[in-house]
Scaffold this active site. Structure first.
Site, mmCIF file in Angstrom:
data_model
loop_
_atom_site.group_PDB
_atom_site.id
_atom_site.type_symbol
_atom_site.label_atom_id
_atom_site.label_comp_id
_atom_site.label_asym_id
_atom_site.label_seq_id
_atom_site.Cartn_x
_atom_site.Cartn_y
_atom_site.Cartn_z
ATOM 1 N N GLU A 151 0.209 -8.336 -0.532
ATOM 2 C CA GLU A 151 -0.743 -7.308 -0.132
ATOM 3 C C GLU A 151 -1.682 -7.815 0.954
ATOM 4 O O GLU A 151 -2.016 -7.077 1.899
ATOM 5 C CB GLU A 151 -1.550 -6.828 -1.343
ATOM 6 C CG GLU A 151 -0.732 -6.170 -2.446
ATOM 7 C CD GLU A 151 -0.181 -4.808 -2.040
ATOM 8 O OE1 GLU A 151 -0.500 -4.334 -0.927
ATOM 9 O OE2 GLU A 151 0.566 -4.219 -2.844
ATOM 10 N N THR A 202 5.380 -2.271 7.498
ATOM 11 C CA THR A 202 5.493 -1.487 6.271
ATOM 12 C C THR A 202 4.166 -0.838 5.898
ATOM 13 O O THR A 202 4.142 0.122 5.128
ATOM 14 C CB THR A 202 6.006 -2.368 5.110
ATOM 15 O OG1 THR A 202 6.443 -1.536 4.042
ATOM 16 C CG2 THR A 202 4.929 -3.325 4.617
ATOM 17 N N GLU A 248 5.132 8.952 -9.586
ATOM 18 C CA GLU A 248 5.401 7.530 -9.354
ATOM 19 C C GLU A 248 6.833 7.174 -9.731
ATOM 20 O O GLU A 248 7.432 6.286 -9.140
ATOM 21 C CB GLU A 248 4.405 6.684 -10.146
ATOM 22 C CG GLU A 248 4.330 5.242 -9.717
ATOM 23 C CD GLU A 248 3.668 5.021 -8.364
ATOM 24 O OE1 GLU A 248 3.163 3.921 -8.134
ATOM 25 O OE2 GLU A 248 3.641 5.959 -7.527
#
Length: 903
Positions: free
Chosen positions: A133, A489, A385
């Site tokens: 991340e 991304t 999700e």
């Protein structure tokens, strides 16, 4: 017709995006400029609402909590587990949003944001963060901001004071991430302490052994860009090493990678659903845990101009399309057995894949999968999700993910189909209607109820508004040419000019394969991977000819329509146009009848073959490629799984065999037929006497409707044919007619208890306590014996019991009983005449040919003493028939005794 070949990627990478995203033919009438302008302005207003609320209520915290209008500071709020690893007390949302500000023409706000980052953000915090991340959001955000700052500075109007400060911060972040790569494999640890690195107790990390494939394989764009911007090759070297290791550890037979890998041994780690290891499977798919690994292989080729990345992507992509892609579905499979599905649900992260397929040039499956995702979105307002293959909610959350908007943008660029503008409008409307709150946009806690979660992730500002703005913007609305950049991304912009910048030396030959010059590359790759037997089309170095792909404007619509009907069951297409296997309720295992023509047709559509074995069993085999559609194939997969579960459950409830003993003249209890029990009704093992009565054929023979010969069935044991309805339904119908028991006879010619395993009849999934009579099952051979006896003697009495009673019954008593019984007339309607003809034809069946004739049946076997009441028959033929049956009976008795001994 036109075809453009790719030349050396170092100089022609820009051409790839230009061709794929700009020069594709236009189809249909576009939305009016006024309407597009209105929607574009709406995107900007929505961004302003989110960004200003973050700056007003949350900054310098990492993220905004939109329900409580405050910032989320790690350590001050209850832990959310791994989700919080993205937070590092470095004003995450601001950094992640930098290049979005420039794309939306907010250059003044951008300049102010850069100054805030340089002034306020600290990177030496004693905090453990996710390497993945932090790389894609913080390092990528700083590099995207640097790229935009340099571009604006070069225009001569903005950022004239800028001296690469964001790049210096980016290098600082890169250096803080590097300790995570200190492993024998080169794969990074999943977490790192920004201040203390990996080693030492103060780091509070470095003990992990596993990481996700995407976590280790989504580094190359940011690290290589950092190396080429700064001239320091160390970052690109480490990123390449990690990719090389993942490539070496791919499953060689399937060329797929798993979801989780041990960073030390390189072994694929088995994970169950949401980490539950009790359901251990090694999955491979294109969703969570793997997604951006594939994305970065293709984009690394585009950005860096290294043919090796494209070779690897092509090989992976061929396997994805062979095993995982079942358009419109993308289903996880077992990595070692890729023909076996590993899940019956999909996660929302795979929504990026149609966009990647556009870059690959494979437009048709991109259209199909995207349409499926759109219909799920319309069904639930957002992509859950996770959702099942029949499009129901599996995990109900939706954290405002942007992947669907991303694929929508790329498909619009590829097709110019205005349909995708309407898709974008739907996304905008749903965000405003369901997610917008006074202090921003709140994630959905449950898409079914519309409840919110106090969460607005940084990627919402970094990605969602970029793709939606670009979807509705005209070329003149942009201050720079987007196609001079590639999206990471996290949708950060990196310039394609980096392909010509100084870069890291080639990795050692023992870790990668050095590709030759491009003119010979195709032949080289084909020879190198000849053992893979890949489709040659994977090495066609051409951009797609969209005029060939879309011969008419209706082509994309023709791909979408069947999928729309499949997802939206409330609006099925007319039956005359319905694609087989689409838009109809799937066949469930508990409802299946092997002799039901409708069920057999459904099996065919699902790619399921039904094979009747000689021992009476039915074998089911599925070939997904033979299904009429991907949805039908998925129905077939689910049907097979249900059938296996049903079979497993029945095996756990295995009951011992039962006996059907013919006690009337001339058999006198010496004939015992092995029968299978029912899992409902009277338990004969608890009955001392069993159930004794005369048999009669039910009408209808299937027993699937109220009996028309109820008067003859009353007080008797009904004979029924297997099929057309559930066993419990047959039992209820004969009970209503007054029967005291039932015998179901297999309709599969040739089945026999001496060759087939014991068969027991299951219930219908409902409460069967209302069934209070015994129901037994006879295979075809044993059932035919009983029917032949009934045909010849008309009145046949049997005893249903858990085991055969004393076979030395008093012959005189039986004679008296027989004499008395035979004086009672038997209506001709008792026997289904159509079945009599069938039985007559069955006399030439193979099992009859195996009967040993002229068997001595003993003195107790006698003809009826009153032949005038019997039908006229050839006595020699009758004697042979009885003797033949006795031979079968003795075989059956031996089989029954053997089964009793085994139990």
């Amino acid at each position: 017709m036109w075809t453009v070949f790719w030349f050396h990627p170092a100089t022609m990478s820009t051409l790839l995006l230009l061709l794929l995203l700009s020069n594709l033919c236009r189809l249909g009438q576009s939305m009016s400029r006024e309407e597009k302008l209105k929607l574009r302005n709406q995107v900007v207003e929505m961004f302003d609402h989110a960004y200003s609320n973050y700056m007003d209520h949350a900054y310098p915290a990492d993220e905004l909590m939109p329900l409580t209008c405050r910032g989320r500071v790690r350590g001050l709020e209850p832990s959310r587990g791994d989700v919080d690893d993205a937070l590092g007390k470095f004003s995450l949302t601001l950094i992640d949003t930098l290049d979005t500000l420039v794309l939306l023409n907010k250059t003044t706000e951008f300049e102010e944001a850069v100054r805030r980052v340089l002034t306020d953000v600290r990177l030496d915090n004693d905090i453990v963060v996710s390497v993945f991340e932090t790389n894609i959001r913080v390092l990528g955000g700083l590099l995207g901001g640097h790229s935009m700052a340099v571009m604006l500075k070069d225009t001569g109007y903005h950022m004239q004071w800028y001296q690469d400060e964001l790049l210096h911060m980016a290098k600082d972040v890169g250096l803080r991430l590097l300790p995570a790569f200190n492993t024998s494999s080169g794969l990074p640890y999943p977490r790192v302490n920004l201040k203390h690195g990996i080693r030492g107790p103060e780091s509070r990390t470095g003990t992990e052994t596993d990481t996700c494939t995407a976590c280790a394989g989504t580094i190359i764009l940011e690290f290589a860009a950092l190396s080429r911007f700064t001239g320091d090759p160390v970052f690109e070297v480490h990123a390449r090493r990690a990719l090389d290791f993942l490539w070496e550890k791919r499953q060689r037979n399937s060329n797929l990678v798993g979801t989780t890998i041990n960073i030390h041994s390189g072994e694929w780690v088995r994970r169950g659903e949401r980490g539950n290891q009790s359901r251990a499977i090694t999955d491979s798919g294109v969703g969570a845990g793997i997604d951006s690994y594939y994305e970065y292989l293709l984009k690394a080729y585009i950005l860096l101009g290294d043919d090796l990345f494209l070779q690897r992507f092509n090989i992976h992509y061929a396997s994805i399309m062979k095993y995982i892609s079942q358009p419109p579905l993308l289903l996880d499979v077992h990595i070692h057995k890729p023909l076996l599905p590993a899940r019956t649900w999909m996660d929302s992260l795979l929504a990026f894949f149609p966009g990647l397929q556009v870059l690959k040039g494979d437009i048709r499956p991109a259209i199909e999968t995207h349409e499926m995702l759109y219909q799920v979105t319309k069904k639930h307002n957002f992509l859950p999700e996770a959702f099942t293959t029949d499009f129901r909610v599996h995990w109900a959350q939706h954290p405002l993910r942007p992947e669907f908007a991303e694929s929508t943008y790329f498909l619009y660029k590829a097709t110019k189909d205005p349909y995708y503008l309407e898709v974008g409008r739907t996304v905008l409307d749903n965000l405003n209607r369901f997610a917008r709150v006074p202090c921003g946009f709140a994630a959905m806690k449950d898409v079914r109820t519309g409840s919110h979660e106090d969460r607005m992730d940084s990627f919402f500002l970094a990605e969602m508004f970029k793709y939606l703005f670009l979807l509705f913007a005209e070329e003149e609305d942009l201050t720079f040419n987007v196609e001079d950049y590639i999206f990471t991304t996290e949708a950060h912009l990196l310039p394609l000019s980096l392909s010509t910048a100084p870069h890291a030396p080639s990795p050692p030959a023992n870790t990668t394969v050095q590709a030759p010059s491009l003119p010979h590359l195709s032949a080289y790759v084909k020879s190198l991977w000849s053992e893979e037997e890949l489709d040659d089309s994977n090495f066609d170095w051409t951009c797609p000819n969209t005029r060939l792909l879309f011969p008419d404007p209706a082509f994309p619509r023709n791909l979408r329509d069947p999928i729309r009907s499949a997802v939206d069951k409330s609006c099925p297409r007319p039956a005359i146009h319905r694609e087989p296997g689409m838009g109809r309720p799937p066949l469930r295992a508990q409802d299946f009848m092997a002799n039901n023509p409708d069920h057999l047709e459904l099996l065919r559509r699902m790619g399921v073959s039904l094979i009747h074995l000689k021992d009476g069993r039915v074998q089911l085999v599925q070939h997904a490629t033979q299904a009429v559609s991907a949805v039908a194939a998925e129905d077939g997969m689910r049907f097979m799984q249900e059938m296996m579960e049903l079979s497993s459950q029945q095996q756990k409830e295995q009951l011992p065999p039962r006996a059907v003993q013919i006690v009337s003249h001339p058999f006198f209890g010496r004939v015992v037929l092995t029968s299978g029990p029912a899992q409902f009704g009277t338990d004969l093992s608890k009955s001392i006497t069993g159930v004794r009565g005369f048999v009669t054929v039910a009408e209808p023979y299937s027993g699937c409707a109220e009996l028309s010969n109820a008067a003859f069935v009353q007080g008797r044991i009904a004979l029924l044919q297997r099929g057309q309805c559930m066993f419990a339904e047959k039992a209820r119908h004969i009970m209503k007619a007054g029967a005291i028991g039932g015998i179901v006879i297999d309709d599969n010619e040739g089945s026999s208890s001496d060759t087939a395993p014991l068969f027991q009849m299951a219930g219908d999934g409902r409460n069967t306590d209302d069934v209070t009579l015994p129901l037994l099952f006879l295979f075809y051979k044993e059932g035919n014996i009983l029917l032949e006896a009934l045909k010849e003697y008309r009145e046949v009495e049997v005893l249903l019991s858990d085991k055969a009673r004393d076979r030395g019954m008093d012959v005189q008593e039986e004679k008296e009983d027989c004499s008395t019984d035979q004086t009672s007339p038997v209506p001709a309607a008792t026997l289904d005449q159509s079945h009599v003809r069938t039985m007559e034809q069955d006399e030439s069946a193979p099992h009859n040919e195996e009967v040993t004739p002229e068997e001595d049946v003993g003195p107790a076997i006698k003809r009826n003493p009153e032949p005038e009441e019997e039908p006229e028959v050839d006595k020699d033929s009758s004697r042979k028939s009885v003797e033949a049956m006795m031979a079968d009976w003795r075989e059956d008795l031996e089989a029954f005794q053997q089964m009793e001994d085994e139990l």
